[in-house]
Design an enzyme around this catalytic site. Structure first.
Site, PDB file in Angstrom:
ATOM      1  N   LYS A 161       0.874  -1.183   0.000  1.00 52.01           N
ATOM      2  CA  LYS A 161       0.000   0.000   0.000  1.00 52.01           C
ATOM      3  C   LYS A 161       0.898   1.215   0.000  1.00 52.01           C
ATOM      4  O   LYS A 161       1.481   1.573   1.014  1.00 52.01           O
ATOM      5  CB  LYS A 161      -0.886  -0.025   1.252  1.00 52.01           C
ATOM      6  CG  LYS A 161      -2.238   0.646   1.113  1.00 52.01           C
ATOM      7  CD  LYS A 161      -2.209   2.143   0.984  1.00 52.01           C
ATOM      8  CE  LYS A 161      -1.858   2.899   2.233  1.00 52.01           C
ATOM      9  NZ  LYS A 161      -1.654   4.342   1.960  1.00 52.01           N
ATOM     10  N   SER A 211       4.850   7.390  10.614  1.00 48.63           N
ATOM     11  CA  SER A 211       4.898   8.173  11.857  1.00 48.63           C
ATOM     12  C   SER A 211       4.734   7.280  13.089  1.00 48.63           C
ATOM     13  O   SER A 211       4.236   6.150  12.990  1.00 48.63           O
ATOM     14  CB  SER A 211       3.772   9.212  11.842  1.00 48.63           C
ATOM     15  OG  SER A 211       2.528   8.544  11.839  1.00 48.63           O
ATOM     16  N   THR A 220       0.896   6.333  13.851  1.00 49.70           N
ATOM     17  CA  THR A 220       0.373   5.299  12.949  1.00 49.70           C
ATOM     18  C   THR A 220       1.072   3.971  13.231  1.00 49.70           C
ATOM     19  O   THR A 220       0.445   2.907  13.223  1.00 49.70           O
ATOM     20  CB  THR A 220       0.539   5.709  11.473  1.00 49.70           C
ATOM     21  OG1 THR A 220      -0.032   6.999  11.290  1.00 49.70           O
ATOM     22  CG2 THR A 220      -0.158   4.741  10.543  1.00 49.70           C
ATOM     23  N   GLY A 221       2.380   4.041  13.532  1.00 51.35           N
ATOM     24  CA  GLY A 221       3.120   2.823  13.873  1.00 51.35           C
ATOM     25  C   GLY A 221       2.496   2.112  15.073  1.00 51.35           C
ATOM     26  O   GLY A 221       2.420   0.881  15.109  1.00 51.35           O
ATOM     27  N   GLU A 271       9.545   1.252  11.212  1.00 48.70           N
ATOM     28  CA  GLU A 271      10.594   2.274  11.052  1.00 48.70           C
ATOM     29  C   GLU A 271       9.895   3.618  11.145  1.00 48.70           C
ATOM     30  O   GLU A 271       9.126   3.987  10.270  1.00 48.70           O
ATOM     31  CB  GLU A 271      11.304   2.065   9.707  1.00 48.70           C
ATOM     32  CG  GLU A 271      12.633   2.769   9.639  1.00 48.70           C
ATOM     33  CD  GLU A 271      12.516   4.186   9.143  1.00 48.70           C
ATOM     34  OE1 GLU A 271      12.214   5.089   9.986  1.00 48.70           O
ATOM     35  OE2 GLU A 271      12.723   4.407   7.943  1.00 48.70           O
ATOM     36  N   CYS A 298      13.734  10.087   7.193  1.00 48.19           N
ATOM     37  CA  CYS A 298      13.649   9.494   8.531  1.00 48.19           C
ATOM     38  C   CYS A 298      14.974   9.664   9.273  1.00 48.19           C
ATOM     39  O   CYS A 298      14.997   9.883  10.467  1.00 48.19           O
ATOM     40  CB  CYS A 298      13.265   8.023   8.439  1.00 48.19           C
ATOM     41  SG  CYS A 298      14.145   7.141   7.156  1.00 48.19           S
ATOM     42  N   GLU A 342      10.528  15.175  15.762  1.00 49.92           N
ATOM     43  CA  GLU A 342      10.827  15.118  14.337  1.00 49.92           C
ATOM     44  C   GLU A 342      10.033  16.229  13.655  1.00 49.92           C
ATOM     45  O   GLU A 342       8.810  16.291  13.785  1.00 49.92           O
ATOM     46  CB  GLU A 342      10.416  13.752  13.782  1.00 49.92           C
ATOM     47  CG  GLU A 342      10.791  13.573  12.334  1.00 49.92           C
ATOM     48  CD  GLU A 342      10.524  12.159  11.835  1.00 49.92           C
ATOM     49  OE1 GLU A 342       9.362  11.727  11.871  1.00 49.92           O
ATOM     50  OE2 GLU A 342      11.489  11.502  11.407  1.00 49.92           O
TER      51      GLU A 342
HETATM   52  O1  TXE Z   1       2.475   9.637   8.227  1.00 48.02           O
HETATM   53  P1  TXE Z   1       1.624   8.313   8.352  1.00 48.02           P
HETATM   54  P2  TXE Z   1       2.131  11.033   7.494  1.00 48.02           P
HETATM   55  C1  TXE Z   1       6.535  11.169   9.980  1.00 48.02           C
HETATM   56  C2  TXE Z   1       6.962  12.608   9.754  1.00 48.02           C
HETATM   57  C3  TXE Z   1       5.709  13.250   9.206  1.00 48.02           C
HETATM   58  C4  TXE Z   1       4.639  12.511   9.985  1.00 48.02           C
HETATM   59  C5  TXE Z   1       3.260  12.492   9.352  1.00 48.02           C
HETATM   60  O2  TXE Z   1       7.314  13.188  10.983  1.00 48.02           O
HETATM   61  O3  TXE Z   1       5.648  14.625   9.458  1.00 48.02           O
HETATM   62  O4  TXE Z   1       5.116  11.188  10.062  1.00 48.02           O
HETATM   63  O5  TXE Z   1       3.314  11.941   8.020  1.00 48.02           O
HETATM   64  C6  TXE Z   1      -0.191   4.897   5.992  1.00 48.02           C
HETATM   65  N1  TXE Z   1      -3.084   1.923   9.047  1.00 48.02           N
HETATM   66  N2  TXE Z   1       6.935  10.304   8.886  1.00 48.02           N
HETATM   67  O6  TXE Z   1       0.836  11.580   7.960  1.00 48.02           O
HETATM   68  O7  TXE Z   1       0.207   8.631   8.627  1.00 48.02           O
HETATM   69  C7  TXE Z   1      -0.249   6.083   5.044  1.00 48.02           C
HETATM   70  O8  TXE Z   1      -1.271   5.885   4.071  1.00 48.02           O
HETATM   71  C8  TXE Z   1      -2.166   1.577   8.127  1.00 48.02           C
HETATM   72  C9  TXE Z   1       8.214   9.655   9.043  1.00 48.02           C
HETATM   73  O9  TXE Z   1       2.246  10.840   6.050  1.00 48.02           O
HETATM   74  O10 TXE Z   1       2.334   7.441   9.310  1.00 48.02           O
HETATM   75  C10 TXE Z   1       1.155   6.070   4.474  1.00 48.02           C
HETATM   76  O11 TXE Z   1       1.229   5.076   3.459  1.00 48.02           O
HETATM   77  N3  TXE Z   1      -1.481   2.473   7.395  1.00 48.02           N
HETATM   78  C11 TXE Z   1       8.373   8.538   8.096  1.00 48.02           C
HETATM   79  C12 TXE Z   1       2.000   5.644   5.689  1.00 48.02           C
HETATM   80  O12 TXE Z   1       1.091   5.004   6.580  1.00 48.02           O
HETATM   81  C13 TXE Z   1      -1.727   3.786   7.613  1.00 48.02           C
HETATM   82  C14 TXE Z   1       7.854   8.728   6.721  1.00 48.02           C
HETATM   83  C15 TXE Z   1       2.671   6.800   6.424  1.00 48.02           C
HETATM   84  O13 TXE Z   1       1.680   7.681   6.879  1.00 48.02           O
HETATM   85  C16 TXE Z   1      -2.679   4.210   8.574  1.00 48.02           C
HETATM   86  C17 TXE Z   1       6.580   9.426   6.704  1.00 48.02           C
HETATM   87  C18 TXE Z   1      -3.374   3.209   9.303  1.00 48.02           C
HETATM   88  N4  TXE Z   1      -4.289   3.521  10.236  1.00 48.02           N
HETATM   89  C19 TXE Z   1       6.188  10.208   7.760  1.00 48.02           C
HETATM   90  N5  TXE Z   1      -2.689   5.567   8.578  1.00 48.02           N
HETATM   91  C20 TXE Z   1       9.729   7.882   8.116  1.00 48.02           C
HETATM   92  N6  TXE Z   1       9.941   7.008   9.101  1.00 48.02           N
HETATM   93  O14 TXE Z   1      10.556   8.080   7.245  1.00 48.02           O
HETATM   94  C21 TXE Z   1      -1.793   5.980   7.657  1.00 48.02           C
HETATM   95  N7  TXE Z   1      -1.209   4.906   7.049  1.00 48.02           N
END
Ligand code: TXE
Length: 483
Positions: free
Chosen positions: A180, A234, A237-238, A255, A289, A385
């Site tokens: 996804k 994030s 969400t993690g 991660e 990240c 972050e």
């Molecule tokens: O993250 P999300 P977002 C951090 C960074 C950023 C913040 C928000 O600080 O400002 O997160 O970014 C999927 N069940 N990182 O809102 O929501 C979503 O569709 C399953 C750090 O974009 O975590 C996308 O594919 N999946 C990071 C992915 O999760 C879900 C990189 C990331 O989205 C979900 C990105 C759910 N309930 C953001 N909700 C890094 N580690 O590099 C969302 N997603």
């Protein structure tokens, strides 16, 4: 609307080797972050699409794919990697339009994706079990087996690289995947699906369902027939992904980003260090990240390092991805709001900032990079972050204070030490709480061979390198009694 230089449908899901309309016929817009314009649409995949993708992956795993030899799996990965390089220009262009990455960064991401395929292609037939000395009359050995169907949630900041490290390791070990991609950046994941079709990856082995996180993403991570989940994104969400995995009792790799420090000691070779102090802070507009978002500097060189970094910042140019400046736009208006909001809480003005070029449309999501000196280590900008082009400079007195500050956040992804003192290098590499420690460099050029992952809220599990292959497989012990 046809997006320039796509050679595959962008508004469909890729399930069981075919392009199919999403079950609910819904789409989401694709925005070019450099201009704010809508340039096309992707499928808004639903629970039903995820279910079909999982069924397809299960079918492949239980069928032909489950009987494909390791060497053949490696050859398929080689074919994917070669085809990625054939499409390199188009992939880089599409990533620049979709993510806002300066073209040279987008090209580097294409190369990294191909390199992941090359690395895991070569590794596929080199993973094996062991024999274990045991009681007389027994022969005991271990078999390294795939999990089965693996789910992969990919974010928008490095779509190709993160897809590469996920799919490469998963397929090398014989899993079948459902991926996804992020709703903000799905174009290259869909291109890889088409590439898989072009090189005859068996149907169902790679499935790609774009869509929203709380719809398609949540459906994937909670699906009862998924055997392993990899998530990059994030922390909040993690946490949800881990809860979903725990409900089905399946392993999960998380991660979750970081607040990575570089420790600069008085004996630093500043000419060598300077590009590494600034570059990894502003690369990909800070949406990395492993961004080096905190620079801890010993007091003897504090003034010199601040001045040298400030000079670099004042020469930075920010502009449209296609024009390939030092820094591109942020991914979205939402991300710009978050980053601007955090910077507005800084305790004082930055000591330097970059320049947004005149050709940058006001509708693009541009943020001028900012360098904040004298930051208190416990300030929210030093702790959280930001995911924008911002670095915090923090002075320290001695090793003890440096370690306390470096380890003093909830994260632990990457760190680096700049010193010519060998004993100090060894001592601090042990004391730093992070999944990777670099000495007199930062990031080692990405290093697909180097295991990568976090401690604390940066997550757990390791991707990249051989270590990812252990994570993408499970171990069976066989004890044969033969007297
Ligand atoms: O993250 P999300 P977002 C951090 C960074 C950023 C913040 C928000 O600080 O400002 O997160 O970014 C999927 N069940 N990182 O809102 O929501 C979503 O569709 C399953 C750090 O974009 O975590 C996308 O594919 N999946 C990071 C992915 O999760 C879900 C990189 C990331 O989205 C979900 C990105 C759910 N309930 C953001 N909700 C890094 N580690 O590099 C969302 N997603």
């Amino acid at each position: 609307m046809t997006i320039e230089r796509t050679w595959y449908p962008t508004d469909k899901c890729f399930i069981n080797g075919d392009w199919v309309d999403p079950a609910n016929a819904a789409t989401l817009p694709i925005e070019n972050p450099s201009t704010g314009e809508t340039i096309g649409s992707i499928a808004r995949g639903s629970e039903e699409d995820i279910h079909q993708a999982v069924l397809a992956a299960r079918g492949a795993y239980e069928g032909e794919w489950g009987h494909t030899s390791a060497v053949e799996r490696g050859r398929l990965l080689t074919a994917i990697g070669n085809m990625v390089l054939e499409h390199a220009d188009d992939l880089a262009f599409l990533e620049a339009c979709d993510v806002g990455k300066p073209l040279s960064q987008a090209r580097a991401d294409v190369k990294a994706l191909a390199r992941y395929m090359e690395f895991y292609a070569g590794a596929a037939d080199k993973m094996h079990g062991e024999t274990i000395p045991f009681m007389d009359g027994y022969t005991v050995y271990t078999l390294r087996e795939p999990h089965g169907v693996t789910g992969h949630i990919v974010p928008w900041n490095y779509p190709m690289q993160i897809l590469g490290r996920n799919i490469g390791a998963a397929l090398a070990m014989g899993n079948a995947c459902v991926l996804k991609p992020a709703e903000d950046a799905s174009l290259t994941a869909l291109a890889i699906a088409e590439i898989a079709k072009e090189v005859d990856v068996p149907s169902g082995v790679i499935n790609v369902v774009p869509g929203l996180g709380n719809e398609a993403g949540a459906a994937l991570t909670s699906h009862p027939d998924i055997n392993h989940i990899s998530f990059t994104g994030s922390v909040p969400t993690g946490e949800m992904v881990q809860a979903a995995a725990s409900k089905n009792v399946v392993p999960v790799v998380l991660e979750l980003g970081g607040k990575s420090p570089q420790l600069v000691f008085d004996d630093v070779d500043l000419d060598k260090a300077l590009p590494f102090l600034v570059g990894p802070g502003i690369q990909n507009a800070g949406q990395t990240c492993s961004a080096a978002s905190r620079i801890l500097i010993q007091k003897g060189v504090y003034g010199t390092v601040c001045e040298a970094m400030a000079e670099r910042y004042s020469n930075l140019k920010v502009g449209p991805a296609i024009e390939d400046h030092d820094v591109g736009p942020l991914i979205s208006a939402k991300q710009k709001r978050i980053v601007d909001g955090m910077m507005n809480q800084a305790p004082h003005a930055p000591i330097a900032e970059g320049n947004i070029v005149e050709s940058a449309p006001s509708s693009g999501h541009y943020v001028s990079p900012k360098l904040f000196a004298d930051m208190p280590p416990d300030h929210l900008l030093s702790q959280n972050e930001i995911f924008g082009p911002v670095q915090c400079l923090i002075p320290f007195e001695d090793e003890e204070e440096a370690i306390a500050i470096a380890n003093g956040t909830q994260f632990g992804l990457v760190s680096s030490i700049w010193t010519e003192n060998g004993a100090r290098q060894m001592r601090l590499a042990r004391k730093l709480r992070s999944g990777q420690v670099f000495v007199n460099n930062y990031g080692a050029g990405g290093g697909v061979e180097l295991p990568f992952g976090g401690m604390g809220k940066s997550g757990h599990g390791r991707e990249k390198g051989f270590e990812a292959l252990y994570g993408m497989s499970t171990l069976k012990t066989v004890a044969v009694k033969h007297d």
